[in-house]
Design an enzyme around this catalytic site. Structure first.
Site, mmCIF file in Angstrom:
data_model
loop_
_atom_site.group_PDB
_atom_site.id
_atom_site.type_symbol
_atom_site.label_atom_id
_atom_site.label_comp_id
_atom_site.label_asym_id
_atom_site.label_seq_id
_atom_site.Cartn_x
_atom_site.Cartn_y
_atom_site.Cartn_z
ATOM 1 C CG HIS A 23 -0.224 0.043 2.527
ATOM 2 N ND1 HIS A 23 0.347 1.185 3.046
ATOM 3 C CD2 HIS A 23 0.014 -0.937 3.429
ATOM 4 C CE1 HIS A 23 0.900 0.928 4.205
ATOM 5 N NE2 HIS A 23 0.716 -0.359 4.469
ATOM 6 C CD GLU A 135 0.356 -4.871 8.955
ATOM 7 O OE1 GLU A 135 0.921 -5.983 8.877
ATOM 8 O OE2 GLU A 135 0.860 -3.819 8.535
#
Length: 251
Positions: A23, A135
Site C-alpha cells: 500500500h 496486516e
C-alpha cells in the site's frame, strides 16, 4: 552430464504472474518511521493514505498504464483495510465516467475523508477483498484468525501468507494483482525464496517500499492446480485420408 542446471522449465499452464504491491504511504507510516511503537496505536489500525500516499498512487497508476500492465490484469485482490483498498482502487480502478454510460463507483467521493474524487468501475478489472492477506496487527476478541490480546507471530504470518498464495491456484485468472502490507509480503517471500540463489533471494524478498510493485511468476510444483493447457497441441495427423507426398503436392 551436469544435471544441476541453474535454469528450470515448467508447463505454462502451471504458472501464474503475480503482481505484488505494498500500500501507499498511510498516516501510520509517517509517525512509525521515527517511532516504531507508534504502529501499535489503536487509531492507526485502519490508517488512511496521506496526501503523499495518493501522489504515490497516481505515479504507480501512470506506470502500470505506460508499461501495459493495466490491460493485462484479470483480478485485483487486496486486504480489507482502508489503505490497501484505497491503493488498489486508485491504481487499478476505472477511468472517469463517460456521458451516457452508467457504472457503479469503486470508491465514492471523499471516501475516508480523502478529499479525492469518486473512482469509477468503468473498464476496471474485478476487485476482491480477502481477509488472509491483511496486516499482522489485529486487536479484536471476535476475530477468528487471531486469539484475543495475542499478536500473531511472524511464523504464523508467513504461514498464512503461503496459504493465501496456494489459494490463488483455486482462481482461474493467470494475471493477478495483490495489494497487501509490508510484513505479510516480506515474511511470505522470505520463505518462498529461501532456496534461491542469494542474488535472486534478495531481489524477491527485499523489503517493500510504499506503493512498490514487484512482479513474480508463481509456479505450481505440487499439482495444486488442475486445469489443462489451452495452448498445447498433441501433434497428430489430419482426420482426412493421408496421401502419398507426390499426390499431396499435386492438390
Amino acid at each position: 552430464m551436469d544435471t544441476s542446471a541453474g535454469t528450470a522449465m515448467y508447463p505454462l499452464h502451471r504458472c501464474k504472474t503475480i503482481h505484488l504491491v505494498r500500500h501507499a504511504q498511510g498516516v501510520h507510516n509517517v509517525e512509525g518511521e521515527t517511532d516504531h511503537s507508534a504502529y501499535m496505536k489503536p487509531e492507526f489500525f485502519d490508517a488512511q493514505l496521506t496526501p503523499l500516499g495518493w501522489s504515490q498512487v497516481d505515479c504507480l497508476r501512470e506506470h502500470v498504464k505506460r508499461c501495459g500492465l493495466a490491460e493485462k490484469v484479470e483480478l485485483v485482490i487486496c486486504s480489507p483495510l482502508m489503505r490497501t483498498m484505497q491503493t488498489a482502487v486508485g491504481v487499478f480502478g476505472g477511468e472517469n465516467y463517460t456521458d451516457g454510460v452508467s457504472a457503479p463507483p469503486l470508491m465514492v467521493e471523499n471516501a475516508g475523508n480523502s478529499g479525492c474524487s469518486a473512482i469509477s468501475s468503468l473498464g476496471s478489472p474485478p476487485f476482491l477483498a480477502v481477509e488472509t492477506c491483511r496486516e499482522r496487527l489485529i486487536e479484536s476478541d471476535e476475530d477468528a484468525l487471531w486469539l484475543p490480546d495475542v499478536r500473531e507471530t511472524y511464523e504464523s504470518l508467513a504461514g498464512r501468507g503461503m496459504k493465501f498464495i496456494d489459494w490463488l491456484w483455486t482462481r482461474e485468472e493467470k494475471e493477478i494483482v495483490v495489494v497487501s502490507h509490508s510484513g505479510l509480503l516480506w515474511h511470505t517471500l522470505r520463505l518462498y525464496s529461501k532456496e534461491c540463489h542469494p542474488t535472486v533471494r534478495h531481489e524477491v524478498s527485499k523489503y517493500f517500499a510504499n506503493c512498490e510493485l514487484r512482479s513474480l511468476v508463481l509456479v505450481d510444483r505440487s499439482m495444486l492446480g488442475s486445469d489443462s493447457s489451452s495452448c498445447n497441441y498433441p501433434g497428430k495427423s489430419p482426420a482426412e485420408l493421408d496421401l502419398p507426398s507426390d499426390e499431396a503436392y499435386k492438390n
